[in-house]
Design a protein around this motif. Structure first.
Motif, PDB file in Angstrom:
ATOM      1  N   VAL A  76     -29.066 -32.297  66.935  1.00  0.00           N
ATOM      2  CA  VAL A  76     -30.242 -31.494  67.470  1.00  0.00           C
ATOM      3  C   VAL A  76     -31.142 -30.794  66.564  1.00  0.00           C
ATOM      4  O   VAL A  76     -32.565 -30.694  66.727  1.00  0.00           O
ATOM      5  CB  VAL A  76     -29.671 -30.917  68.771  1.00  0.00           C
ATOM      6  CG1 VAL A  76     -30.776 -30.255  69.451  1.00  0.00           C
ATOM      7  CG2 VAL A  76     -28.817 -31.744  69.448  1.00  0.00           C
ATOM      8  N   ARG A 130     -28.924 -37.846  62.290  1.00  0.00           N
ATOM      9  CA  ARG A 130     -27.874 -38.503  63.416  1.00  0.00           C
ATOM     10  C   ARG A 130     -26.935 -39.523  62.543  1.00  0.00           C
ATOM     11  O   ARG A 130     -26.086 -40.401  63.299  1.00  0.00           O
ATOM     12  CB  ARG A 130     -28.561 -39.001  64.436  1.00  0.00           C
ATOM     13  CG  ARG A 130     -29.441 -38.118  65.168  1.00  0.00           C
ATOM     14  CD  ARG A 130     -30.184 -38.665  66.328  1.00  0.00           C
ATOM     15  NE  ARG A 130     -31.121 -37.592  66.750  1.00  0.00           N
ATOM     16  CZ  ARG A 130     -30.783 -37.222  68.090  1.00  0.00           C
ATOM     17  NH1 ARG A 130     -29.989 -37.744  68.822  1.00  0.00           N
ATOM     18  NH2 ARG A 130     -31.525 -36.174  68.522  1.00  0.00           N
ATOM     19  N   THR A 139     -33.032 -16.866  71.294  1.00  0.00           N
ATOM     20  CA  THR A 139     -31.982 -17.244  70.658  1.00  0.00           C
ATOM     21  C   THR A 139     -32.122 -18.772  69.731  1.00  0.00           C
ATOM     22  O   THR A 139     -31.338 -19.299  69.508  1.00  0.00           O
ATOM     23  CB  THR A 139     -31.036 -18.038  71.889  1.00  0.00           C
ATOM     24  OG1 THR A 139     -31.966 -19.129  72.559  1.00  0.00           O
ATOM     25  CG2 THR A 139     -30.434 -17.175  72.808  1.00  0.00           C
ATOM     26  N   LYS A 140     -33.480 -18.930  69.316  1.00  0.00           N
ATOM     27  CA  LYS A 140     -33.982 -20.117  68.588  1.00  0.00           C
ATOM     28  C   LYS A 140     -33.549 -21.518  69.159  1.00  0.00           C
ATOM     29  O   LYS A 140     -33.197 -22.449  68.643  1.00  0.00           O
ATOM     30  CB  LYS A 140     -33.465 -19.976  67.233  1.00  0.00           C
ATOM     31  CG  LYS A 140     -33.945 -18.880  66.464  1.00  0.00           C
ATOM     32  CD  LYS A 140     -33.846 -19.113  64.887  1.00  0.00           C
ATOM     33  CE  LYS A 140     -34.713 -18.144  63.945  1.00  0.00           C
ATOM     34  NZ  LYS A 140     -34.055 -17.307  63.540  1.00  0.00           N
ATOM     35  N   ALA A 141     -33.390 -21.220  70.686  1.00  0.00           N
ATOM     36  CA  ALA A 141     -33.279 -22.690  71.017  1.00  0.00           C
ATOM     37  C   ALA A 141     -34.313 -23.528  71.181  1.00  0.00           C
ATOM     38  O   ALA A 141     -34.176 -24.839  71.061  1.00  0.00           O
ATOM     39  CB  ALA A 141     -32.967 -22.223  72.764  1.00  0.00           C
ATOM     40  N   PHE A 144     -37.430 -24.559  68.522  1.00  0.00           N
ATOM     41  CA  PHE A 144     -37.738 -24.238  67.093  1.00  0.00           C
ATOM     42  C   PHE A 144     -38.640 -25.359  66.777  1.00  0.00           C
ATOM     43  O   PHE A 144     -38.863 -26.594  67.544  1.00  0.00           O
ATOM     44  CB  PHE A 144     -36.526 -23.913  66.480  1.00  0.00           C
ATOM     45  CG  PHE A 144     -35.672 -25.541  66.323  1.00  0.00           C
ATOM     46  CD1 PHE A 144     -34.834 -25.638  67.333  1.00  0.00           C
ATOM     47  CD2 PHE A 144     -35.748 -26.433  65.370  1.00  0.00           C
ATOM     48  CE1 PHE A 144     -33.887 -26.781  67.568  1.00  0.00           C
ATOM     49  CE2 PHE A 144     -35.029 -27.618  65.503  1.00  0.00           C
ATOM     50  CZ  PHE A 144     -34.250 -27.776  66.412  1.00  0.00           C
ATOM     51  N   ARG A 162     -39.618 -28.131  63.967  1.00  0.00           N
ATOM     52  CA  ARG A 162     -39.119 -29.151  62.940  1.00  0.00           C
ATOM     53  C   ARG A 162     -39.913 -29.155  61.938  1.00  0.00           C
ATOM     54  O   ARG A 162     -41.183 -28.956  61.866  1.00  0.00           O
ATOM     55  CB  ARG A 162     -38.711 -30.323  63.421  1.00  0.00           C
ATOM     56  CG  ARG A 162     -37.689 -30.350  64.739  1.00  0.00           C
ATOM     57  CD  ARG A 162     -36.912 -31.555  65.028  1.00  0.00           C
ATOM     58  NE  ARG A 162     -37.546 -32.858  64.456  1.00  0.00           N
ATOM     59  CZ  ARG A 162     -36.790 -33.819  64.649  1.00  0.00           C
ATOM     60  NH1 ARG A 162     -35.653 -34.069  65.002  1.00  0.00           N
ATOM     61  NH2 ARG A 162     -37.446 -35.438  64.215  1.00  0.00           N
ATOM     62  N   MET A 189     -38.859 -28.547  69.024  1.00  0.00           N
ATOM     63  CA  MET A 189     -37.554 -29.307  69.815  1.00  0.00           C
ATOM     64  C   MET A 189     -37.027 -28.038  70.718  1.00  0.00           C
ATOM     65  O   MET A 189     -37.188 -27.120  70.456  1.00  0.00           O
ATOM     66  CB  MET A 189     -36.602 -29.486  68.492  1.00  0.00           C
ATOM     67  CG  MET A 189     -35.564 -30.009  69.013  1.00  0.00           C
ATOM     68  SD  MET A 189     -35.625 -31.573  69.915  1.00  0.00           S
ATOM     69  CE  MET A 189     -33.892 -32.091  70.085  1.00  0.00           C
ATOM     70  N   ASP A 200     -33.341 -27.174  71.867  1.00  0.00           N
ATOM     71  CA  ASP A 200     -32.085 -27.259  71.901  1.00  0.00           C
ATOM     72  C   ASP A 200     -31.310 -26.691  72.976  1.00  0.00           C
ATOM     73  O   ASP A 200     -31.211 -25.363  73.233  1.00  0.00           O
ATOM     74  CB  ASP A 200     -31.270 -26.482  70.589  1.00  0.00           C
ATOM     75  CG  ASP A 200     -29.951 -26.832  70.614  1.00  0.00           C
ATOM     76  OD1 ASP A 200     -29.183 -27.326  71.491  1.00  0.00           O
ATOM     77  OD2 ASP A 200     -29.415 -26.349  69.326  1.00  0.00           O
ATOM     78  N   HIS A 255     -28.339 -26.549  74.179  1.00  0.00           N
ATOM     79  CA  HIS A 255     -27.206 -26.028  73.943  1.00  0.00           C
ATOM     80  C   HIS A 255     -27.332 -24.563  73.794  1.00  0.00           C
ATOM     81  O   HIS A 255     -26.365 -23.678  73.979  1.00  0.00           O
ATOM     82  CB  HIS A 255     -26.335 -26.347  72.662  1.00  0.00           C
ATOM     83  CG  HIS A 255     -26.168 -27.895  72.702  1.00  0.00           C
ATOM     84  ND1 HIS A 255     -26.919 -28.840  72.183  1.00  0.00           N
ATOM     85  CD2 HIS A 255     -25.323 -28.884  73.663  1.00  0.00           C
ATOM     86  CE1 HIS A 255     -26.668 -29.999  72.526  1.00  0.00           C
ATOM     87  NE2 HIS A 255     -25.777 -30.145  73.108  1.00  0.00           N
ATOM     88  N   ARG A 256     -28.526 -24.031  73.233  1.00  0.00           N
ATOM     89  CA  ARG A 256     -28.513 -22.610  73.136  1.00  0.00           C
ATOM     90  C   ARG A 256     -29.700 -21.989  73.955  1.00  0.00           C
ATOM     91  O   ARG A 256     -29.620 -20.841  74.102  1.00  0.00           O
ATOM     92  CB  ARG A 256     -29.350 -22.510  71.633  1.00  0.00           C
ATOM     93  CG  ARG A 256     -28.475 -22.686  70.613  1.00  0.00           C
ATOM     94  CD  ARG A 256     -28.979 -21.806  69.542  1.00  0.00           C
ATOM     95  NE  ARG A 256     -28.417 -22.256  68.360  1.00  0.00           N
ATOM     96  CZ  ARG A 256     -28.819 -21.819  67.017  1.00  0.00           C
ATOM     97  NH1 ARG A 256     -29.453 -20.649  66.814  1.00  0.00           N
ATOM     98  NH2 ARG A 256     -28.105 -22.063  65.909  1.00  0.00           N
ATOM     99  N   VAL A 310     -37.422 -37.287  70.194  1.00  0.00           N
ATOM    100  CA  VAL A 310     -36.753 -37.252  68.887  1.00  0.00           C
ATOM    101  C   VAL A 310     -35.690 -38.270  68.797  1.00  0.00           C
ATOM    102  O   VAL A 310     -35.330 -38.881  67.659  1.00  0.00           O
ATOM    103  CB  VAL A 310     -36.164 -36.051  68.491  1.00  0.00           C
ATOM    104  CG1 VAL A 310     -37.211 -35.051  67.919  1.00  0.00           C
ATOM    105  CG2 VAL A 310     -35.483 -35.286  69.933  1.00  0.00           C
ATOM    106  N   GLU A 311     -34.851 -38.693  70.126  1.00  0.00           N
ATOM    107  CA  GLU A 311     -33.734 -39.607  69.977  1.00  0.00           C
ATOM    108  C   GLU A 311     -34.005 -40.862  69.675  1.00  0.00           C
ATOM    109  O   GLU A 311     -33.330 -41.528  69.248  1.00  0.00           O
ATOM    110  CB  GLU A 311     -32.811 -39.340  71.082  1.00  0.00           C
ATOM    111  CG  GLU A 311     -33.314 -39.973  72.318  1.00  0.00           C
ATOM    112  CD  GLU A 311     -34.602 -39.568  73.198  1.00  0.00           C
ATOM    113  OE1 GLU A 311     -35.086 -38.433  72.800  1.00  0.00           O
ATOM    114  OE2 GLU A 311     -35.164 -39.951  73.959  1.00  0.00           O
TER     115      GLU A 311
END
Lengths: 132, 266
Positions: free
Chosen positions: A73, A78, B137-139, B141, B143, B149, B151, B153-154, B203-204
């Motif tokens: 992420v 990846r 939290t830099k969730a 950011f 690239r 992007m 994130d 999780h953050r 991105v994925e």
């Protein structure tokens, strides 16, 4: 002694309640979890091997997952090259859970035994009908 | 019992040596297995100096042209439909010219067709993204390839980024989205109540060598490529058409370009 009987009775009830957790658990708790690896995807492997060695995975899969997450992420990388040189596409749902498609009998048996409840599945989708 | 100075120093020295030895051993244990493992980009990944998109508005003709593009994104990314505008989650959506380009709209005598037609909008992946600046939290950011992007999780759901973004590109999950996803794509995560989400330029998919989902579904109405490569499709489209960007005067440096046609082209 005043009301000796009542006091004794009270103490007995108190002791019964305080020790409840212990005798309630007799014979139950210490069943070691046995994560099953008999999924179709793992059956197909010629060498029944995880991403890293079993001992390493047992102890460190949470840190490995954190590294995977940050690499994919945040770093945009990846592909994971394992210590034996094998390459894996980084994905919780599509790599870990493709092999370990029996989440209930695998991840969850250990986790409920250890009393951890990873919140990953609030977002990441566990395989449906996680059986076979 | 008492010890003299000499004995005390001996004990201190011995324990220091033991402690250092212990640290060294622990270091060895920590590293034992992952020493040779490493992380690499996917082999066929699409890479760029700076990603950008050109939306050829002339090529969006029917209702279906918008729907196809938006549905492609929604179904791949497990975007819920709450059926209620105030809870809406949107990565790519449409709005009127007036709302999308308020400065350009001051010109009152534009073609009526433009005034009525919807424009596809999404995150502009700004050069100077205000959302990134405010995120505690830099969730979110930026690239190296220009993608802004997110994130998940953050993300702590503070919604500063939503206040900062002048394009309305960010949506907050007020409710658990899972029951409102029509058909779950098992290959991509959902989000959960309490996080902010937005377009990630797929991105994925780029990592797998695929174009963004909307671009793929657009039949050439949306062009995606590397802005730093003079021979890329986006640069060709930009050098042969006049384009506008949303609210560029704010200094955010948006990276979605719109080719606006007139009635002649429509």
């Amino acid at each position: 002694m005043y009301n000796g009987g009542k006091i004794l009775f009270g103490i007995l009830i108190f002791l019964a309640l305080v020790t409840f957790p212990f005798y309630n658990d007799i014979g139950k708790a210490n069943v070691r979890p046995e994560p099953k690896i008999n999924t179709p995807e793992i059956q197909k492997l010629s060498e029944k091997q995880c991403v890293e060695s079993q001992a390493f995975m047992k102890a460190n899969h949470m840190t490995l997952l954190n590294e995977w997450r940050d690499s994919a992420v945040r770093g945009g990388n990846r592909t994971y090259v394992a210590s034996d040189g094998k390459k894996y596409t980084i994905s919780l749902q599509n790599t870990c859970l493709r092999c370990h498609s029996n989440k209930k009998e695998f991840c969850d048996t250990c986790h409920s035994y250890a009393g951890v409840n990873p919140y990953c599945w609030d977002c990441h989708i566990a395989p449906k009908g996680a059986k076979k | 019992m008492s010890i003299n100075r000499r004995e005390f120093l001996k004990i201190v020295g011995a324990s220091a040596i033991l402690a250092l030895g212990g640290v060294a051993i622990a270091d060895g244990i920590d590293k034992d297995n992952l020493e040779v493992s490493q992380f690499l980009p996917e082999p066929g990944a699409l890479v760029a100096g700076k990603w950008a998109m050109v939306v050829d508005v002339r090529k969006f003709k029917t209702e279906d042209d918008y729907k196809r593009v938006i549905n492609a994104c929604n179904s791949i990314h497990n975007i819920p439909d709450f059926g209620e505008p105030k809870d809406e989650i949107k990565w790519i959506w449409t709005d009127t010219f007036e709302h999308a380009f308020p400065d350009e709209y001051e010109q009152k005598y534009m073609p009526a067709s433009l005034e009525r037609m919807p424009f596809v909008l999404m995150c502009n992946h700004c050069d100077n993204p205000p959302c990134v600046r405010v995120c505690p939290t830099k969730a979110t950011f930026k690239r190296a390839d220009g993608i802004v992007m997110q994130d998940e999780h953050r993300c702590i759901g503070c919604r500063f980024c939503m206040a900062a973004c002048p394009y309305g590109s960010r949506s907050f999950n007020w409710r658990d989205p899972r029951p409102f996803i029509k058909k779950e794509n098992p290959d991509y995560p959902t989000r959960t109540k309490g996080v902010v989400e937005k377009c990630t330029f797929c991105v994925e998919r780029l990592a797998e060598g695929l174009m963004p989902a909307c671009v793929e579904a657009s039949n050439g109405a949306m062009i995606f490529g590397d802005l730093t490569d003079p021979n890329s499709e986006v640069r060709k489209a930009l050098s042969s058409n006049y384009t506008i960007r949303r609210k560029a005067e704010l200094g955010t440096g948006p990276n979605i370009y719109y080719i606006i046609g007139g009635t002649d082209n429509a």
